[in-house]
Design a protein around this motif. Sequence first.
Motif, PDB file in Angstrom:
ATOM      1  N   LEU A 298       0.808  -1.216   0.000  1.00 13.90           N
ATOM      2  CA  LEU A 298       0.000   0.000   0.000  1.00 13.90           C
ATOM      3  C   LEU A 298       0.845   1.272   0.000  1.00 13.90           C
ATOM      4  CD1 LEU A 298      -2.870  -0.966   2.478  1.00 13.90           C
ATOM      5  CD2 LEU A 298      -2.909  -0.952  -0.016  1.00 13.90           C
ATOM      6  N   ARG A 299       2.130   1.151  -0.317  1.00 10.44           N
ATOM      7  CA  ARG A 299       2.967   2.349  -0.404  1.00 10.44           C
ATOM      8  C   ARG A 299       2.405   3.288  -1.472  1.00 10.44           C
ATOM      9  NH1 ARG A 299       8.537  -0.036  -1.844  1.00 10.44           N
ATOM     10  NH2 ARG A 299       7.113  -1.469  -2.868  1.00 10.44           N
ATOM     11  N   GLY A 300       2.327   4.567  -1.132  1.00 11.79           N
ATOM     12  CA  GLY A 300       1.854   5.559  -2.083  1.00 11.79           C
ATOM     13  C   GLY A 300       0.359   5.529  -2.331  1.00 11.79           C
ATOM     14  N   SER A 301      -0.400   4.874  -1.464  1.00  9.36           N
ATOM     15  CA  SER A 301      -1.842   4.753  -1.684  1.00  9.36           C
ATOM     16  C   SER A 301      -2.570   6.067  -1.394  1.00  9.36           C
ATOM     17  CB  SER A 301      -2.425   3.633  -0.818  1.00  9.36           C
ATOM     18  OG  SER A 301      -2.136   3.853   0.541  1.00  9.36           O
ATOM     19  N   ASP A 302      -3.705   6.234  -2.038  1.00 11.08           N
ATOM     20  CA  ASP A 302      -4.562   7.394  -1.805  1.00 11.08           C
ATOM     21  C   ASP A 302      -5.718   6.958  -0.922  1.00 11.08           C
ATOM     22  OD1 ASP A 302      -6.099   9.635  -1.748  1.00 11.08           O
ATOM     23  OD2 ASP A 302      -6.413   9.761  -3.909  1.00 11.08           O
ATOM     24  N   LEU A 303      -5.604   7.270   0.359  1.00 10.04           N
ATOM     25  CA  LEU A 303      -6.634   6.935   1.335  1.00 10.04           C
ATOM     26  C   LEU A 303      -7.248   8.209   1.908  1.00 10.04           C
ATOM     27  CD1 LEU A 303      -4.723   4.044   3.135  1.00 10.04           C
ATOM     28  CD2 LEU A 303      -6.545   3.848   1.428  1.00 10.04           C
ATOM     29  N   SER A 304      -7.160   9.287   1.153  1.00  5.26           N
ATOM     30  CA  SER A 304      -7.701  10.565   1.603  1.00  5.26           C
ATOM     31  C   SER A 304      -9.210  10.465   1.810  1.00  5.26           C
ATOM     32  CB  SER A 304      -7.373  11.664   0.600  1.00  5.26           C
ATOM     33  OG  SER A 304      -7.883  11.354  -0.679  1.00  5.26           O
ATOM     34  N   TYR A 305      -9.689  11.225   2.791  1.00  2.00           N
ATOM     35  CA  TYR A 305     -11.113  11.295   3.128  1.00  2.00           C
ATOM     36  C   TYR A 305     -11.701   9.947   3.557  1.00  2.00           C
ATOM     37  CZ  TYR A 305     -10.795  15.908   1.064  1.00  2.00           C
ATOM     38  OH  TYR A 305     -10.423  17.211   0.775  1.00  2.00           O
ATOM     39  N   SER A 306     -10.863   9.035   4.048  1.00  2.00           N
ATOM     40  CA  SER A 306     -11.329   7.711   4.470  1.00  2.00           C
ATOM     41  C   SER A 306     -11.585   7.669   5.969  1.00  2.00           C
ATOM     42  CB  SER A 306     -10.275   6.639   4.142  1.00  2.00           C
ATOM     43  OG  SER A 306     -10.056   6.575   2.771  1.00  2.00           O
ATOM     44  N   ASP A 307     -12.524   6.854   6.370  1.00  2.00           N
ATOM     45  CA  ASP A 307     -12.749   6.587   7.786  1.00  2.00           C
ATOM     46  C   ASP A 307     -12.006   5.298   8.119  1.00  2.00           C
ATOM     47  OD1 ASP A 307     -13.529   6.066  10.364  1.00  2.00           O
ATOM     48  OD2 ASP A 307     -15.669   5.928   9.926  1.00  2.00           O
ATOM     49  N   LEU A 308     -10.835   5.448   8.719  1.00  2.00           N
ATOM     50  CA  LEU A 308     -10.017   4.294   9.101  1.00  2.00           C
ATOM     51  C   LEU A 308      -9.998   4.131  10.623  1.00  2.00           C
ATOM     52  CD1 LEU A 308      -7.028   4.896   6.658  1.00  2.00           C
ATOM     53  CD2 LEU A 308      -8.955   3.335   6.361  1.00  2.00           C
ATOM     54  N   SER A 309     -10.938   4.753  11.286  1.00  2.00           N
ATOM     55  CA  SER A 309     -10.969   4.747  12.749  1.00  2.00           C
ATOM     56  C   SER A 309     -10.939   3.331  13.317  1.00  2.00           C
ATOM     57  CB  SER A 309     -12.210   5.486  13.255  1.00  2.00           C
ATOM     58  OG  SER A 309     -13.387   4.890  12.764  1.00  2.00           O
ATOM     59  N   TYR A 310     -10.138   3.192  14.369  1.00  2.00           N
ATOM     60  CA  TYR A 310     -10.007   1.949  15.141  1.00  2.00           C
ATOM     61  C   TYR A 310      -9.540   0.750  14.312  1.00  2.00           C
ATOM     62  CZ  TYR A 310     -12.231   4.932  18.488  1.00  2.00           C
ATOM     63  OH  TYR A 310     -12.517   6.002  19.317  1.00  2.00           O
ATOM     64  N   SER A 311      -8.846   1.005  13.212  1.00  2.00           N
ATOM     65  CA  SER A 311      -8.281  -0.084  12.400  1.00  2.00           C
ATOM     66  C   SER A 311      -6.952  -0.544  12.985  1.00  2.00           C
ATOM     67  CB  SER A 311      -8.025   0.391  10.963  1.00  2.00           C
ATOM     68  OG  SER A 311      -9.212   0.762  10.341  1.00  2.00           O
ATOM     69  N   ASN A 312      -6.648  -1.815  12.826  1.00  2.00           N
ATOM     70  CA  ASN A 312      -5.362  -2.360  13.216  1.00  2.00           C
ATOM     71  C   ASN A 312      -4.515  -2.457  11.955  1.00  2.00           C
ATOM     72  OD1 ASN A 312      -3.139  -3.798  13.982  1.00  2.00           O
ATOM     73  ND2 ASN A 312      -4.264  -5.495  14.877  1.00  2.00           N
ATOM     74  N   LEU A 313      -3.632  -1.488  11.781  1.00  2.00           N
ATOM     75  CA  LEU A 313      -2.758  -1.452  10.605  1.00  2.00           C
ATOM     76  C   LEU A 313      -1.292  -1.516  11.038  1.00  2.00           C
ATOM     77  CD1 LEU A 313      -4.615   1.296   8.544  1.00  2.00           C
ATOM     78  CD2 LEU A 313      -4.969  -1.167   8.528  1.00  2.00           C
ATOM     79  N   ARG A 314      -1.035  -2.243  12.109  1.00  2.00           N
ATOM     80  CA  ARG A 314       0.321  -2.339  12.651  1.00  2.00           C
ATOM     81  C   ARG A 314       1.286  -2.960  11.650  1.00  2.00           C
ATOM     82  NH1 ARG A 314      -1.019  -4.858  18.431  1.00  2.00           N
ATOM     83  NH2 ARG A 314      -0.169  -6.630  17.338  1.00  2.00           N
ATOM     84  N   GLY A 315       2.457  -2.336  11.578  1.00  2.00           N
ATOM     85  CA  GLY A 315       3.569  -2.894  10.827  1.00  2.00           C
ATOM     86  C   GLY A 315       3.472  -2.778   9.312  1.00  2.00           C
ATOM     87  N   ILE A 316       2.539  -1.986   8.770  1.00  2.00           N
ATOM     88  CA  ILE A 316       2.450  -1.895   7.314  1.00  2.00           C
ATOM     89  C   ILE A 316       3.243  -0.695   6.792  1.00  2.00           C
ATOM     90  CG2 ILE A 316       0.215  -3.026   7.304  1.00  2.00           C
ATOM     91  CD1 ILE A 316      -0.999  -0.359   6.436  1.00  2.00           C
ATOM     92  N   ASP A 317       3.564  -0.734   5.532  1.00  2.00           N
ATOM     93  CA  ASP A 317       4.317   0.337   4.886  1.00  2.00           C
ATOM     94  C   ASP A 317       3.345   1.244   4.137  1.00  2.00           C
ATOM     95  OD1 ASP A 317       6.046   1.996   3.546  1.00  2.00           O
ATOM     96  OD2 ASP A 317       7.253   0.384   2.680  1.00  2.00           O
ATOM     97  N   LEU A 318       3.100   2.412   4.701  1.00  2.00           N
ATOM     98  CA  LEU A 318       2.240   3.403   4.062  1.00  2.00           C
ATOM     99  C   LEU A 318       3.054   4.596   3.559  1.00  2.00           C
ATOM    100  CD1 LEU A 318      -0.819   3.500   6.503  1.00  2.00           C
ATOM    101  CD2 LEU A 318      -0.796   2.650   4.158  1.00  2.00           C
TER     102      LEU A 318
END
Length: 88
Positions: A37-57
């Motif tokens: 997911l490097r370079g991803s466009d996640l603008s205006y997203s609701d990512l609340s309370y997500s577990n995204l530990r250890g990923i490359d954003l």
Amino acid sequence: MMIEILNRYTKAVLYKSESATTVKEAVVEAVTAKCDLRGSDLSYSDLSYSNLRGIDLSGSNLSYSNLRGIDLSGSNLSGIDLRGSKEL
């Protein structure tokens, strides 16, 4: 409903979900599938309370997203755009 996560620069599809009904669900699926997911466009997203530990954003756009309660422990966040995002 199909949700695509795009590269913020090239607009190339980084991940496509046939089953997710929200961007948040699609991101969690992508992380579980070990999608890049490097370079991803996640603008205006609701990512609340997500577990995204250890990923490359690195280089991703998370501007104006809801990041309340998100877990990004050990993640690569270099060069991300957090402008206007709620909490981190």
